[in-house]
Motif scaffolding. Structure first.
Motif, short mmCIF file in Angstrom:
data_model
loop_
_atom_site.label_atom_id
_atom_site.label_comp_id
_atom_site.label_asym_id
_atom_site.label_seq_id
_atom_site.Cartn_x
_atom_site.Cartn_y
_atom_site.Cartn_z
N LYS A 47 0.82 -1.21 0.00
CA LYS A 47 0.00 0.00 0.00
C LYS A 47 0.85 1.26 0.00
CE LYS A 47 -4.31 -1.77 1.98
NZ LYS A 47 -5.15 -1.23 0.89
N ALA A 48 2.09 1.12 0.46
CA ALA A 48 3.02 2.25 0.44
C ALA A 48 3.76 2.34 -0.89
CB ALA A 48 4.01 2.12 1.59
N ASP A 49 3.35 1.50 -1.85
CA ASP A 49 3.97 1.47 -3.18
C ASP A 49 5.44 1.10 -3.14
OD1 ASP A 49 1.61 2.15 -4.59
OD2 ASP A 49 1.93 4.27 -4.15
N LYS A 50 5.79 0.25 -2.17
CA LYS A 50 7.17 -0.24 -2.08
C LYS A 50 7.18 -1.70 -2.54
CE LYS A 50 8.64 2.83 1.68
NZ LYS A 50 9.23 2.90 3.03
N SER A 51 7.20 -1.88 -3.86
CA SER A 51 7.05 -3.21 -4.44
C SER A 51 8.17 -4.17 -4.05
CB SER A 51 6.99 -3.11 -5.97
OG SER A 51 5.86 -2.37 -6.38
N ALA A 52 9.42 -3.69 -4.08
CA ALA A 52 10.54 -4.56 -3.75
C ALA A 52 10.46 -5.05 -2.31
CB ALA A 52 11.86 -3.81 -3.98
N GLU A 53 10.12 -4.14 -1.40
CA GLU A 53 10.00 -4.51 0.01
C GLU A 53 8.84 -5.49 0.22
OE1 GLU A 53 10.40 -1.56 -1.19
OE2 GLU A 53 12.03 -0.51 -0.13
N ALA A 54 7.73 -5.24 -0.47
CA ALA A 54 6.58 -6.13 -0.35
C ALA A 54 6.94 -7.53 -0.85
CB ALA A 54 5.39 -5.58 -1.14
N LEU A 55 7.63 -7.60 -1.97
CA LEU A 55 8.04 -8.89 -2.53
C LEU A 55 8.92 -9.67 -1.54
CD1 LEU A 55 8.87 -8.21 -6.28
CD2 LEU A 55 7.28 -9.93 -5.40
N ASN A 56 9.88 -8.98 -0.95
CA ASN A 56 10.78 -9.65 0.00
C ASN A 56 10.01 -10.23 1.18
OD1 ASN A 56 13.11 -9.15 -1.48
ND2 ASN A 56 13.50 -7.19 -0.46
N ILE A 57 9.04 -9.48 1.68
CA ILE A 57 8.26 -9.96 2.82
C ILE A 57 7.34 -11.10 2.41
CG2 ILE A 57 6.46 -9.34 4.48
CD1 ILE A 57 7.78 -6.56 4.65
N TYR A 58 6.69 -10.97 1.26
CA TYR A 58 5.81 -12.04 0.79
C TYR A 58 6.59 -13.33 0.55
CZ TYR A 58 1.87 -8.82 0.03
OH TYR A 58 0.83 -7.94 0.19
N LYS A 59 7.81 -13.20 0.00
CA LYS A 59 8.61 -14.40 -0.24
C LYS A 59 9.08 -15.02 1.08
CE LYS A 59 11.30 -12.46 -3.43
NZ LYS A 59 12.36 -12.31 -4.48
N GLU A 60 9.34 -14.17 2.06
CA GLU A 60 9.68 -14.69 3.39
C GLU A 60 8.49 -15.45 3.98
OE1 GLU A 60 11.46 -13.14 7.71
OE2 GLU A 60 11.26 -11.75 6.02
N PHE A 61 7.29 -14.92 3.75
CA PHE A 61 6.08 -15.58 4.21
C PHE A 61 5.96 -16.96 3.55
CE2 PHE A 61 1.71 -16.85 4.28
CZ PHE A 61 1.16 -16.29 5.41
N LEU A 62 6.18 -17.02 2.25
CA LEU A 62 6.06 -18.29 1.52
C LEU A 62 7.14 -19.28 1.94
CD1 LEU A 62 5.17 -16.87 -2.00
CD2 LEU A 62 3.63 -18.06 -0.43
N ASP A 63 8.32 -18.77 2.27
CA ASP A 63 9.40 -19.65 2.75
C ASP A 63 9.05 -20.27 4.10
OD1 ASP A 63 10.98 -19.23 0.54
OD2 ASP A 63 12.17 -17.64 1.47
N ASN A 64 8.44 -19.48 4.97
CA ASN A 64 8.20 -19.93 6.34
C ASN A 64 6.81 -20.52 6.58
OD1 ASN A 64 10.78 -19.07 7.14
ND2 ASN A 64 10.06 -16.99 7.55
N TYR A 65 5.85 -20.10 5.77
CA TYR A 65 4.46 -20.53 6.00
C TYR A 65 3.81 -21.00 4.70
CZ TYR A 65 5.36 -17.74 10.18
OH TYR A 65 5.91 -17.21 11.33
N ARG A 66 4.55 -21.79 3.95
CA ARG A 66 4.08 -22.23 2.64
C ARG A 66 2.73 -22.93 2.71
NH1 ARG A 66 8.39 -25.19 -1.12
NH2 ARG A 66 9.41 -23.26 -0.47
N ALA A 67 2.51 -23.68 3.78
CA ALA A 67 1.27 -24.45 3.91
C ALA A 67 0.10 -23.63 4.43
CB ALA A 67 1.49 -25.66 4.82
N ASN A 68 0.34 -22.37 4.74
CA ASN A 68 -0.75 -21.52 5.23
C ASN A 68 -1.84 -21.40 4.16
OD1 ASN A 68 -2.02 -18.60 5.49
ND2 ASN A 68 -1.23 -19.14 7.51
N PRO A 69 -3.13 -21.40 4.58
CA PRO A 69 -4.23 -21.31 3.60
C PRO A 69 -4.14 -20.09 2.69
CG PRO A 69 -5.08 -21.95 5.75
CD PRO A 69 -3.63 -21.60 5.95
N GLY A 70 -3.48 -19.05 3.15
CA GLY A 70 -3.36 -17.86 2.33
C GLY A 70 -2.14 -17.85 1.42
N GLY A 71 -1.39 -18.92 1.43
CA GLY A 71 -0.15 -18.97 0.66
C GLY A 71 -0.33 -18.73 -0.82
N ALA A 72 -1.33 -19.38 -1.41
CA ALA A 72 -1.55 -19.24 -2.86
C ALA A 72 -1.90 -17.80 -3.22
CB ALA A 72 -2.66 -20.19 -3.32
#
Length: 201
Positions: A47-72
């Motif tokens: 929402k702050a239009d920081k795409s690179a930062e958002a990507l890094n956090i989302y990828k960290e989420f997928l690395d650590n919580y891949r099986a989370n229902p919201g992963g896809a």
């Protein structure tokens, strides 16, 4: 700190919200709200239009919580960010990640992969990807219909009119699809047949 982050977010102060959420996640990784904090940190950066930062956090989420229902959903959000950055290569890589890890969303991801190849005018790869969707176990009729429609468009762009007509006819034969999709396929068949008649004169 999580409450403070929520207050920042509610007040549209997304940079501070992102910092507060991420700080909470790092300091309290075993807390129940840690997963939400990490996701919200990425959302705040988005929402702050920081795409690179958002990507890094989302990828960290997928690395650590891949099986989370919201992963896809998060993975698809990464795809959208890559597309906005005109980074088709990483978009396709993330779509492959979805295909490999989230079977219920594989058809949608394969369709998007085909679209990516189409945007690059690599019609052969696009066609190959689209036609794989039909082979998926439990493939939804709307996925198949959309894949066939995109395949037909690719064949038309390649000048393969017979192949285009045949794939559109397959849409017409499908069950459980919206009637307007069937009518659209019938219209394409009619246009191609009219074209062939004119060329035969």
């Amino acid at each position: 700190r999580f409450i403070i982050a929520n207050l920042y977010f509610a007040g549209n102060n997304y940079p501070l919200a992102a910092d507060a959420y991420y700080s909470y996640y790092k300091n309290y990784p075993l807390e129940e709200k840690a997963v939400s904090a990490l996701y919200n940190a990425g959302l705040s950066e988005r929402k702050a239009d920081k795409s690179a930062e958002a990507l890094n956090i989302y990828k960290e989420f997928l690395d650590n919580y891949r099986a989370n229902p919201g992963g896809a959903s998060i993975a698809f959000e990464c795809v959208e960010i890559y597309k906005a950055l005109n980074d088709e290569e990483n978009a396709v890589s993330m779509l492959k990640f979805i295909i490999d890890n989230y079977p219920p969303d594989a058809g949608k991801a394969m369709l998007e992969t085909g679209n990516s190849y189409t945007r690059k005018k690599d019609y052969d790869k696009a066609i190959k990807q689209y036609l794989e969707i039909e082979k998926l176990e439990g493939a939804r009729p709307e996925w198949i219909a959309a894949a066939f429609a995109r395949t037909g468009e690719c064949y038309e762009r390649k000048g393969q009119w017979v192949d285009a007509e045949n794939i559109y006819k397959r849409i017409i034969e499908l069950k459980e699809i919206p009637e307007d999709w069937r009518k659209a396929a019938e219209k394409r068949v009619m246009i191609i047949e009219e074209k062939n008649k004119k060329e035969a004169l």
